[in-house]
Write a protein that holds these residues in place. Structure first.
Motif, PDB file in Angstrom:
ATOM      1  N   VAL A   8      45.201  36.950  66.603  1.00 44.45           N
ATOM      2  CA  VAL A   8      44.606  38.257  66.320  1.00 44.45           C
ATOM      3  C   VAL A   8      43.640  38.125  65.139  1.00 44.45           C
ATOM      4  O   VAL A   8      44.059  37.701  64.064  1.00 44.45           O
ATOM      5  CB  VAL A   8      45.705  39.277  65.942  1.00 44.45           C
ATOM      6  N   PRO A   9      42.369  38.489  65.333  1.00 44.52           N
ATOM      7  CA  PRO A   9      41.455  38.455  64.173  1.00 44.52           C
ATOM      8  C   PRO A   9      41.774  39.589  63.201  1.00 44.52           C
ATOM      9  O   PRO A   9      42.016  40.719  63.635  1.00 44.52           O
ATOM     10  CB  PRO A   9      40.070  38.639  64.807  1.00 44.52           C
ATOM     11  N   VAL A  10      41.809  39.280  61.920  1.00 51.66           N
ATOM     12  CA  VAL A  10      42.039  40.318  60.905  1.00 51.66           C
ATOM     13  C   VAL A  10      41.036  40.098  59.773  1.00 51.66           C
ATOM     14  O   VAL A  10      40.298  39.108  59.759  1.00 51.66           O
ATOM     15  CB  VAL A  10      43.482  40.286  60.330  1.00 51.66           C
ATOM     16  N   THR A  11      41.044  41.022  58.828  1.00 51.37           N
ATOM     17  CA  THR A  11      40.162  40.863  57.676  1.00 51.37           C
ATOM     18  C   THR A  11      40.942  41.085  56.383  1.00 51.37           C
ATOM     19  O   THR A  11      41.829  41.943  56.319  1.00 51.37           O
ATOM     20  CB  THR A  11      38.945  41.822  57.791  1.00 51.37           C
ATOM     21  N   LEU A  12      40.665  40.255  55.400  1.00 51.55           N
ATOM     22  CA  LEU A  12      41.229  40.396  54.053  1.00 51.55           C
ATOM     23  C   LEU A  12      40.014  40.545  53.125  1.00 51.55           C
ATOM     24  O   LEU A  12      39.580  39.592  52.481  1.00 51.55           O
ATOM     25  CB  LEU A  12      42.064  39.172  53.672  1.00 51.55           C
ATOM     26  N   PRO A  13      39.443  41.767  53.084  1.00 52.81           N
ATOM     27  CA  PRO A  13      38.117  41.917  52.476  1.00 52.81           C
ATOM     28  C   PRO A  13      38.048  41.568  50.991  1.00 52.81           C
ATOM     29  O   PRO A  13      36.970  41.292  50.481  1.00 52.81           O
ATOM     30  CB  PRO A  13      37.770  43.396  52.724  1.00 52.81           C
ATOM     31  N   HIS A  14      39.181  41.580  50.297  1.00 55.03           N
ATOM     32  CA  HIS A  14      39.129  41.287  48.863  1.00 55.03           C
ATOM     33  C   HIS A  14      39.454  39.840  48.529  1.00 55.03           C
ATOM     34  O   HIS A  14      39.731  39.508  47.373  1.00 55.03           O
ATOM     35  CB  HIS A  14      40.039  42.250  48.100  1.00 55.03           C
ATOM     36  N   THR A  15      39.398  38.965  49.527  1.00 55.27           N
ATOM     37  CA  THR A  15      39.660  37.548  49.279  1.00 55.27           C
ATOM     38  C   THR A  15      38.760  37.009  48.164  1.00 55.27           C
ATOM     39  O   THR A  15      39.207  36.282  47.288  1.00 55.27           O
ATOM     40  CB  THR A  15      39.437  36.737  50.576  1.00 55.27           C
ATOM     41  N   ARG A  16      37.478  37.380  48.200  1.00 57.54           N
ATOM     42  CA  ARG A  16      36.550  36.814  47.226  1.00 57.54           C
ATOM     43  C   ARG A  16      36.805  37.306  45.798  1.00 57.54           C
ATOM     44  O   ARG A  16      36.251  36.779  44.845  1.00 57.54           O
ATOM     45  CB  ARG A  16      35.094  37.093  47.633  1.00 57.54           C
ATOM     46  N   HIS A  17      37.667  38.319  45.646  1.00 56.84           N
ATOM     47  CA  HIS A  17      38.001  38.806  44.306  1.00 56.84           C
ATOM     48  C   HIS A  17      39.321  38.235  43.793  1.00 56.84           C
ATOM     49  O   HIS A  17      39.724  38.507  42.664  1.00 56.84           O
ATOM     50  CB  HIS A  17      38.071  40.339  44.318  1.00 56.84           C
ATOM     51  N   GLY A  18      39.976  37.467  44.657  1.00 56.67           N
ATOM     52  CA  GLY A  18      41.318  36.971  44.324  1.00 56.67           C
ATOM     53  C   GLY A  18      41.344  36.074  43.092  1.00 56.67           C
ATOM     54  O   GLY A  18      42.193  36.237  42.212  1.00 56.67           O
ATOM     55  N   ILE A  19      40.409  35.125  43.036  1.00 55.42           N
ATOM     56  CA  ILE A  19      40.409  34.172  41.919  1.00 55.42           C
ATOM     57  C   ILE A  19      40.259  34.908  40.580  1.00 55.42           C
ATOM     58  O   ILE A  19      40.983  34.644  39.625  1.00 55.42           O
ATOM     59  CB  ILE A  19      39.239  33.162  42.069  1.00 55.42           C
ATOM     60  N   ALA A  20      39.314  35.840  40.545  1.00 58.64           N
ATOM     61  CA  ALA A  20      39.059  36.559  39.294  1.00 58.64           C
ATOM     62  C   ALA A  20      40.280  37.385  38.886  1.00 58.64           C
ATOM     63  O   ALA A  20      40.708  37.362  37.725  1.00 58.64           O
ATOM     64  CB  ALA A  20      37.832  37.457  39.449  1.00 58.64           C
ATOM     65  N   ALA A  21      40.853  38.112  39.851  1.00 60.08           N
ATOM     66  CA  ALA A  21      42.033  38.919  39.541  1.00 60.08           C
ATOM     67  C   ALA A  21      43.181  38.021  39.093  1.00 60.08           C
ATOM     68  O   ALA A  21      43.884  38.295  38.112  1.00 60.08           O
ATOM     69  CB  ALA A  21      42.440  39.737  40.769  1.00 60.08           C
ATOM     70  N   TYR A  22      43.327  36.907  39.803  1.00 57.90           N
ATOM     71  CA  TYR A  22      44.417  35.980  39.476  1.00 57.90           C
ATOM     72  C   TYR A  22      44.274  35.425  38.061  1.00 57.90           C
ATOM     73  O   TYR A  22      45.232  35.417  37.283  1.00 57.90           O
ATOM     74  CB  TYR A  22      44.460  34.830  40.490  1.00 57.90           C
ATOM     75  N   TYR A  23      43.085  34.962  37.710  1.00 60.82           N
ATOM     76  CA  TYR A  23      42.948  34.323  36.390  1.00 60.82           C
ATOM     77  C   TYR A  23      43.113  35.313  35.248  1.00 60.82           C
ATOM     78  O   TYR A  23      43.599  34.940  34.187  1.00 60.82           O
ATOM     79  CB  TYR A  23      41.661  33.492  36.300  1.00 60.82           C
ATOM     80  N   LEU A  24      42.767  36.569  35.462  1.00 61.89           N
ATOM     81  CA  LEU A  24      43.003  37.554  34.403  1.00 61.89           C
ATOM     82  C   LEU A  24      44.489  37.896  34.300  1.00 61.89           C
ATOM     83  O   LEU A  24      45.056  37.924  33.214  1.00 61.89           O
ATOM     84  CB  LEU A  24      42.159  38.803  34.655  1.00 61.89           C
ATOM     85  N   VAL A  25      45.134  38.134  35.447  1.00 66.94           N
ATOM     86  CA  VAL A  25      46.554  38.496  35.411  1.00 66.94           C
ATOM     87  C   VAL A  25      47.378  37.314  34.881  1.00 66.94           C
ATOM     88  O   VAL A  25      48.223  37.472  33.981  1.00 66.94           O
ATOM     89  CB  VAL A  25      47.040  38.903  36.824  1.00 66.94           C
ATOM     90  N   ALA A  26      47.128  36.129  35.419  1.00 73.52           N
ATOM     91  CA  ALA A  26      47.944  34.963  35.039  1.00 73.52           C
ATOM     92  C   ALA A  26      47.752  34.615  33.568  1.00 73.52           C
ATOM     93  O   ALA A  26      48.720  34.322  32.858  1.00 73.52           O
ATOM     94  CB  ALA A  26      47.589  33.768  35.923  1.00 73.52           C
ATOM     95  N   THR A  27      46.514  34.654  33.085  1.00 71.72           N
ATOM     96  CA  THR A  27      46.312  34.266  31.689  1.00 71.72           C
ATOM     97  C   THR A  27      46.817  35.342  30.729  1.00 71.72           C
ATOM     98  O   THR A  27      47.306  35.020  29.641  1.00 71.72           O
ATOM     99  CB  THR A  27      44.823  33.962  31.389  1.00 71.72           C
ATOM    100  N   ALA A  28      46.709  36.610  31.139  1.00 71.63           N
ATOM    101  CA  ALA A  28      47.252  37.675  30.283  1.00 71.63           C
ATOM    102  C   ALA A  28      48.765  37.489  30.121  1.00 71.63           C
ATOM    103  O   ALA A  28      49.301  37.540  29.008  1.00 71.63           O
ATOM    104  CB  ALA A  28      46.945  39.045  30.882  1.00 71.63           C
ATOM    105  N   GLU A  29      49.436  37.218  31.245  1.00 68.98           N
ATOM    106  CA  GLU A  29      50.881  37.021  31.166  1.00 68.98           C
ATOM    107  C   GLU A  29      51.210  35.739  30.404  1.00 68.98           C
ATOM    108  O   GLU A  29      52.177  35.677  29.647  1.00 68.98           O
ATOM    109  CB  GLU A  29      51.479  37.000  32.575  1.00 68.98           C
ATOM    110  N   ALA A  30      50.382  34.718  30.595  1.00 67.42           N
ATOM    111  CA  ALA A  30      50.616  33.457  29.887  1.00 67.42           C
ATOM    112  C   ALA A  30      50.459  33.642  28.383  1.00 67.42           C
ATOM    113  O   ALA A  30      51.217  33.060  27.594  1.00 67.42           O
ATOM    114  CB  ALA A  30      49.657  32.379  30.382  1.00 67.42           C
ATOM    115  N   SER A  31      49.480  34.452  27.974  1.00 69.67           N
ATOM    116  CA  SER A  31      49.268  34.616  26.532  1.00 69.67           C
ATOM    117  C   SER A  31      50.499  35.243  25.889  1.00 69.67           C
ATOM    118  O   SER A  31      50.851  34.927  24.756  1.00 69.67           O
ATOM    119  CB  SER A  31      48.009  35.444  26.253  1.00 69.67           C
ATOM    120  N   ALA A  32      51.180  36.131  26.632  1.00 67.03           N
ATOM    121  CA  ALA A  32      52.413  36.720  26.117  1.00 67.03           C
ATOM    122  C   ALA A  32      53.563  35.713  26.200  1.00 67.03           C
ATOM    123  O   ALA A  32      54.280  35.478  25.227  1.00 67.03           O
ATOM    124  CB  ALA A  32      52.750  37.977  26.918  1.00 67.03           C
TER     125      ALA A  32
END
Lengths: 97, 460
Positions: free
Chosen positions: B273-297
């Motif tokens: 079944v073809p599907v779309t994950l339209p925010h795939t291209r934003h994943g890296i940016a969201a990930y690096y902000l969330v992960a580093t924010a949590e890491a800093s704590a």
């Protein structure tokens, strides 16, 4: 959101993070940070009006344990990895006059 | 085969190959042999992992064995107790052969950023094994362990599994206890197994999974046994265009292999079944902000006071903190702490950290939409084959982009499994990533097993 990062900003962030960045390295670190911030600017494409932040992915909620006393670390275990200790306490540099 | 024979075989491989590969930070030779001998003498019924040699990533506590998390900061640290996952392995009869190398605190995609030297890929030692669980993957791929525990924050089990020709599972967030695991990003971190086959991964997973009173984020959701399947009639497999046909920077050989994997599953009765994950291209940016924010704590605990490295003769308490951290934490870790601290700082928190969390919800909603039309998703684990040591290490941003397909399921808390699906023209392994609904590891494992066997048949 495009952000211009300068040495003063890196100095302030390093202070908050309790990291020491050498004065000579401040411009390099500023440039690196600016590059990462340029990468994350892609998030500006997304309309998040009215979208609540997803802080934690667990829809199941937290599982608090019963409020009963359990054995934790002993004092000796807690101190076993201490870089410096004295009389059963962690030893630090003098903090009061 | 006795536990002792299995353990001796693994220790023999470690002795023969680990000087070159650098998979282990600590080899528990004596403890492993003593444990194996005790298991061989055991008269009570054997556990589900009886006598099987397992390696443990060195950010997971094993009592009596040093734990560094790949950081000079923790050199010499001895944990006072076992992590819950380690206690469960031991209760199941496993033999722990040692602690495996990783990018410092899990921050990397190649295991070149360990404070104790890199790990090399056993299939081609000029290349990286992936990361951050590269030591665990190399250990299994070189027969130095039957299976290994890894941790996965943005792909750190799945990508090394793909790079070393193994199966590797990141369970649903909350499925496996994090108690006794060194925290990197607490809303993303999960422990999971790597092994040669999906069935072996399932065997370890069954031991690890389930709620733990010591981890309030562990989920009290029943663990469903895997129903192994021969055909996939009635199963709907979603393919996101953003993970395949419209994926940026995807190696054509990997594209071809994933297409072949889909055909193999279709031939066994699945519907694609073809599907779309339209925010795939934003994943890296969201990930690096969330992960580093949590890491800093999370990484603020490394203050040189109670454990870890302390600078020599600091004049003030503040100098003790900053110098101890500056001297003992690696460049990439300091870079991520600075980014995370920035993203959380006054004036920037809304624009960076909270914005990333809002996009995170959009990413999670993309998957929820996909579940209306499919039961699981299939795509590549990594856009590229294992690269040469040193090839990307000077450009952290280029390395971040390698996680494009793995960070989405991490942000959404979903289970994901990497399955080996063959090799490219250079004989480098390729992994397919299966992404499942929350807590539906059983379906992922059953389908992953069919997929792996389909390619094993083809290879034969």
């Amino acid at each position: 959101m495009a952000v211009r990062v300068d040495a003063a900003m890196v100095r302030q962030v390093a202070k908050l993070a309790k990291l020491s960045v050498a004065e000579a390295d401040l411009p390099t670190v500023a440039r690196e940070l600016e590059r990462v911030l340029a990468l994350v600017a892609v998030l500006d494409e997304v309309d998040v009006t009215g979208v609540a932040p997803l802080i934690h992915p667990h829809a199941h909620g937290l599982q608090p344990r019963p409020d009963v006393v359990h054995a934790g670390l002993t004092q000796a275990q807690a101190l076993a990895n201490a870089p410096a200790q004295l009389d059963g306490c962690f030893l630090t540099p003098r903090v009061v006059g | 085969m006795t536990a002792t024979a299995r353990t001796e075989a693994c220790l023999g491989q470690i002795a023969a190959r680990d000087a070159e590969l650098g998979a282990f930070l600590h080899v528990a030779t004596d403890a492993a042999l003593a444990r194996a001998a005790a298991l061989d003498a055991q008269t009570t019924p054997p556990g589900p992992l009886h006598g099987l040699p397992i390696a443990v990533k060195d950010n997971i506590a094993v009592a009596g064995q040093p734990l560094t998390a790949g950081s000079r900061m923790l050199a010499g640290y001895l944990p006072p107790r076992d992590a819950t996952v380690v206690a469960r392995l031991l209760a199941a009869g496993a033999v722990l052969v040692g602690k495996t190398n990783l990018d410092e605190f899990g921050m990397g995609s190649s295991t070149e950023r360990s404070g104790f030297g890199p790990t090399r890929n056993p299939l081609d030692p000029a290349r990286v094994p992936g990361g951050s669980s590269g030591g665990s993957a190399a250990a299994v791929a070189a027969d130095m362990a039957w299976a290994a525990l890894g941790t996965d924050t943005g792909g750190s089990i799945r990508q090394p599994a793909a790079f070393c020709g193994l199966a590797g599972l990141k369970p649903t967030y909350g499925r496996v206890s994090r108690s006794g695991v060194v925290a990197y990003a607490s809303s993303l971190d999960q422990v999971g197994p790597l092994a040669r086959t999906v069935r072996d991964v399932a065997r370890v997973y069954a031991v690890l999974a389930g709620a733990d009173p010591l981890d309030a984020t562990s989920a009290d959701v029943p663990v469903t046994p895997v129903q192994w399947r021969e055909d996939l009639a009635g199963l709907r497999i979603g393919v996101a265009r953003e993970h395949l046909d419209a994926a940026e920077g995807l190696d054509p050989a990997i594209h071809a292999r994933i297409t072949a994997a889909l055909a193999a599953l279709q031939a066994r009765g699945a519907t694609i079944v073809p599907v779309t994950l339209p925010h795939t291209r934003h994943g890296i940016a969201a990930y690096y902000l969330v992960a580093t924010a949590e890491a800093s704590a999370n990484l603020s605990r490394y203050d040189g006071l109670r454990y870890g490295q302390r600078t020599d003769r600091p004049p003030t308490l503040d100098a003790l903190y900053t110098r101890s951290r500056g001297e003992a934490l690696g460049d990439e870790v300091q870079r991520r702490i600075l980014l995370g601290t920035f993203a959380l700082s006054a004036g920037f928190q809304d624009a960076f950290y909270l914005k990333a969390c809002r996009v995170r919800r959009k990413i999670a909603e993309d998957f929820q939409t996909a579940w209306h039309v499919c039961d699981l998703l299939l795509g590549p684990t990594s856009p590229v084959a294992p690269w040469l040591l040193g090839e990307k290490v000077t450009d952290p941003l280029a390395m971040y982009l390698m996680d494009a397909f793995t960070v989405g399921p991490s942000l959404a808390g979903l289970p994901a499994l990497s399955v080996p699906v063959g090799v490219d023209a250079q004989r480098l392994p390729i992994g397919a990533q299966l992404i499942g609904r929350p807590f539906d590891e059983a379906t992922l494992l059953a389908v992953g097993d069919v997929l792996q066997r389909a390619f094993a048949t083809e290879a034969a």
